[in-house]
Design a protein around this motif. Structure first.
Motif, mmCIF file in Angstrom:
data_model
loop_
_atom_site.group_PDB
_atom_site.id
_atom_site.type_symbol
_atom_site.label_atom_id
_atom_site.label_comp_id
_atom_site.label_asym_id
_atom_site.label_seq_id
_atom_site.Cartn_x
_atom_site.Cartn_y
_atom_site.Cartn_z
ATOM 1 N N GLY A 1 0.805 -1.210 0.000
ATOM 2 C CA GLY A 1 0.000 0.000 0.000
ATOM 3 C C GLY A 1 0.839 1.262 0.000
ATOM 4 O O GLY A 1 2.022 1.258 0.358
ATOM 5 N N ARG A 2 0.193 2.332 -0.417
ATOM 6 C CA ARG A 2 0.793 3.672 -0.356
ATOM 7 C C ARG A 2 -0.216 4.586 0.335
ATOM 8 O O ARG A 2 -1.356 4.725 -0.134
ATOM 9 C CB ARG A 2 1.103 4.202 -1.757
ATOM 10 C CG ARG A 2 2.067 3.349 -2.550
ATOM 11 C CD ARG A 2 2.146 3.807 -3.997
ATOM 12 N NE ARG A 2 2.798 5.116 -4.116
ATOM 13 C CZ ARG A 2 2.835 5.814 -5.248
ATOM 14 N NH1 ARG A 2 2.229 5.346 -6.336
ATOM 15 N NH2 ARG A 2 3.459 6.969 -5.295
ATOM 16 N N LYS A 3 0.198 5.218 1.425
ATOM 17 C CA LYS A 3 -0.706 6.127 2.122
ATOM 18 C C LYS A 3 -0.905 7.421 1.338
ATOM 19 O O LYS A 3 -1.993 8.009 1.355
ATOM 20 C CB LYS A 3 -0.150 6.438 3.518
ATOM 21 C CG LYS A 3 -0.223 5.266 4.489
ATOM 22 C CD LYS A 3 -1.658 4.994 4.889
ATOM 23 C CE LYS A 3 -1.757 3.926 5.971
ATOM 24 N NZ LYS A 3 -1.236 4.354 7.273
ATOM 25 N N PRO B 1 6.890 5.602 -1.118
ATOM 26 C CA PRO B 1 7.049 4.287 -1.748
ATOM 27 C C PRO B 1 6.030 3.280 -1.224
ATOM 28 O O PRO B 1 5.449 3.456 -0.147
ATOM 29 C CB PRO B 1 8.472 3.877 -1.353
ATOM 30 C CG PRO B 1 8.741 4.628 -0.094
ATOM 31 C CD PRO B 1 8.009 5.934 -0.223
ATOM 32 N N TRP B 2 5.817 2.216 -1.996
ATOM 33 C CA TRP B 2 4.957 1.119 -1.562
ATOM 34 C C TRP B 2 5.584 0.425 -0.344
ATOM 35 O O TRP B 2 6.797 0.182 -0.317
ATOM 36 C CB TRP B 2 4.782 0.103 -2.684
ATOM 37 C CG TRP B 2 3.968 0.577 -3.844
ATOM 38 C CD1 TRP B 2 4.404 1.308 -4.907
ATOM 39 C CD2 TRP B 2 2.576 0.324 -4.081
ATOM 40 N NE1 TRP B 2 3.382 1.546 -5.786
ATOM 41 C CE2 TRP B 2 2.244 0.952 -5.316
ATOM 42 C CE3 TRP B 2 1.586 -0.355 -3.383
ATOM 43 C CZ2 TRP B 2 0.965 0.905 -5.846
ATOM 44 C CZ3 TRP B 2 0.313 -0.407 -3.920
ATOM 45 C CH2 TRP B 2 0.006 0.215 -5.129
ATOM 46 N N GLN B 3 4.760 0.097 0.637
ATOM 47 C CA GLN B 3 5.211 -0.641 1.808
ATOM 48 C C GLN B 3 4.257 -1.817 2.051
ATOM 49 O O GLN B 3 3.173 -1.887 1.464
ATOM 50 C CB GLN B 3 5.260 0.268 3.041
ATOM 51 C CG GLN B 3 6.195 1.451 2.912
ATOM 52 C CD GLN B 3 7.655 1.067 2.752
ATOM 53 O OE1 GLN B 3 8.095 0.034 3.257
ATOM 54 N NE2 GLN B 3 8.417 1.881 2.030
ATOM 55 N N ILE B 4 4.669 -2.742 2.915
ATOM 56 C CA ILE B 4 3.883 -3.940 3.200
ATOM 57 C C ILE B 4 3.090 -3.730 4.495
ATOM 58 O O ILE B 4 3.641 -3.294 5.513
ATOM 59 C CB ILE B 4 4.779 -5.181 3.335
ATOM 60 C CG1 ILE B 4 5.628 -5.354 2.063
ATOM 61 C CG2 ILE B 4 3.927 -6.425 3.572
ATOM 62 C CD1 ILE B 4 4.845 -5.461 0.775
ATOM 63 N N CYS C 1 8.211 -1.770 -1.811
ATOM 64 C CA CYS C 1 8.070 -3.145 -1.323
ATOM 65 C C CYS C 1 6.738 -3.679 -1.852
ATOM 66 O O CYS C 1 5.695 -3.096 -1.569
ATOM 67 C CB CYS C 1 8.089 -3.193 0.199
ATOM 68 S SG CYS C 1 9.589 -2.521 0.945
ATOM 69 N N ARG C 2 6.768 -4.774 -2.610
ATOM 70 C CA ARG C 2 5.568 -5.269 -3.267
ATOM 71 C C ARG C 2 5.460 -6.785 -3.091
ATOM 72 O O ARG C 2 6.347 -7.453 -2.593
ATOM 73 C CB ARG C 2 5.618 -4.947 -4.777
ATOM 74 C CG ARG C 2 5.622 -3.455 -5.115
ATOM 75 C CD ARG C 2 4.317 -2.751 -4.742
ATOM 76 N NE ARG C 2 3.152 -3.346 -5.359
ATOM 77 C CZ ARG C 2 2.612 -2.914 -6.512
ATOM 78 N NH1 ARG C 2 3.163 -1.903 -7.165
ATOM 79 N NH2 ARG C 2 1.523 -3.488 -7.002
#
Length: 445
Positions: free
Chosen positions: A85-87, A92-95, A115-116
């Motif tokens: 997700g991205r807030k 960046p994308w995080q888990i 992170c995907r």
């Protein structure tokens, strides 16, 4: 949630769509049809979000408060969902992990890179771990990482120049993932700690693997066909499940009755929808098809058996690892690789575009070699004959700290059992090789 009137209109639309596509509009009343589904929905020109379809087909948004969310994976007890997700738009994308009953979310990663593609692992243990723990795996910078659910003990576990993606757990505790290796793509396998990196399925661009409940691994290959292998003999049992020209499949995921959830689109210009696919006869039944959006990455929400745990010998600060071969004369080309002449082994690190030789040694006359190699470092080996010609070469591999990594021979049949004899190189001290710090695909040294 949709109201009764909205649901009625959706049913009318879906029935008309089925007629246009030539599919049956008869309702699916099986137990699998009532299985809740988590999926990723992406409006045209918009950002992806997570939806949950309940047993009646009603949908609600799971990822409220996120700018974007994708890559869902359901926990073994069906109570939680891992996702990327991205807030906000700029981060960046995080888990993250969400509790389905409450919607509570906790963040597992805080990295500067995207992170995907998270995946639930089983428990990892060793002799000095008093309480084995479960982990999550994910992809960052083309490499595979693991992390505990409290966000600690984040570790990178693959160290090749290749681009890894789509990790998934197998029932025996191994992980399988797609590896783009230059112009070719394979499915590779590793233990939970990254040891025993090895080929699992070669083929026509295999990707997006998923373990079924009846002992198979299903994946997408080529231009969007579905294929499968048996877990007991993955290198020799591949079969195609779909017909040529039958649209583009992606994101296969198992259902309790043996069918699969898939994303399917007629062609690359059409949006994808979610279907139940029957591998026995190739038929599809729609689950979620909506105009103006693309629906992908379906995951059934139902309990599954937790895969076997795995022990680990890795000690990150060990600083050494071993790489050995029993005999290069065990090979698929005995006409090229035979005893009776001096053979040499060249060892490289770096990358395909910039290889750096770190070793050139004579192979024992029984075909064996034994190396002390730097761990967490990409390595490639070449077998050289007396004329200096490279006869065979390995792919890029690596070893983990304190791992003893070995092979039977040189491009041998992977189902062979080695001869019961003592290799000469293994009764001597290994040849020590050193290498400089190499920046590999995951962005760490």
């Amino acid at each position: 949630m949709r109201n009764a009137k909205g649901s009625f209109r959706s049913c009318l639309f879906l029935t008309g769509l089925l007629c246009l596509q030539g599919l049956s509009a008869q309702p699916d009343r099986t137990a699998a049809a009532r299985t809740p589904v988590v999926l990723t929905e992406t409006p045209a020109g918009g950002q992806p979000r997570l939806l949950l379809l309940d047993g009646s087909g009603a949908a609600r948004v799971l990822s409220q408060g996120f700018y974007a969310a994708a890559d869902p994976q359901v926990s073994w007890d069906a109570k939680h969902v891992l996702f990327a997700g991205r807030k906000t738009a700029g981060e960046p994308w995080q888990i993250y992990e969400m509790t389905l009953a409450t919607g509570a979310v906790r963040q597992l990663t805080r990295m500067s890179a995207d992170c995907r593609q998270p995946a639930y692992q089983s428990k990892i243990f060793s002799l000095d771990i008093p309480d084995p723990w479960p982990q999550a795996a994910f992809i960052s910078g083309g490499a595979l990482y693991t992390v505990k659910f409290d966000g600690t003990l984040r570790q990178r576990i693959t160290f090749t120049p290749w681009e890894e993606s789509s990790p998934v757990m197998l029932p025996d505790g191994m992980m399988v993932f797609s590896s783009k290796q230059g112009s070719r793509t394979h499915l590779m396998a590793v233990n939970l700690d990254g040891t025993d990196y090895s080929l699992y399925v070669p083929g026509d661009r295999p990707r997006e693997p998923a373990a079924t409940l009846d002992g198979r691994l299903v994946f997408v290959e080529g231009d969007g066909a579905l294929a499968a292998v048996d877990l007991v003999r993955p290198l020799y049992t591949k079969r195609t499940l779909t017909k040529p020209g039958d649209g583009i499949y992606s994101s296969p995921s198992p259902l309790p009755d043996g069918r699969l959830l898939v994303a399917w689109q007629k062609d690359s210009a059409s949006p994808a929808g979610i279907y139940r696919f029957n591998p026995a006869n190739g038929t599809r039944v729609p689950v979620y098809v909506k105009p103006g959006v693309s629906a992908t990455q379906p995951r059934g929400v139902f309990p599954r058996r937790v895969p076997e745990g795995r022990g680990s010998v890795v000690e990150e600060d060990a600083g050494w690892s071993r790489l050995y071969c029993l005999s290069v004369f065990t090979t698929d080309r005995p006409d090229l690789i035979r005893p009776g002449q001096p053979w040499r082994l060249r060892v490289y690190t770096g990358s395909p575009s910039n290889p750096l030789k770190i070793g050139d040694l004579r192979i024992e006359d029984d075909g064996s070699f034994h190396l002390d190699v730097p761990p967490n470092t990409p390595l490639k080996m070449e077998l050289v004959n007396r004329d200096g010609k490279v006869v065979r070469a390995s792919s890029w591999v690596y070893t983990r700290p304190k791992e003893n990594r070995g092979c039977i021979g040189c491009h041998e049949d992977p189902e062979l059992t080695p001869e019961n004899r003592e290799a000469k190189a293994l009764i001597r001290k290994p040849v020590k090789l050193t290498a400089p710090a190499i920046l590999t695909n995951g962005g760490s040294r």
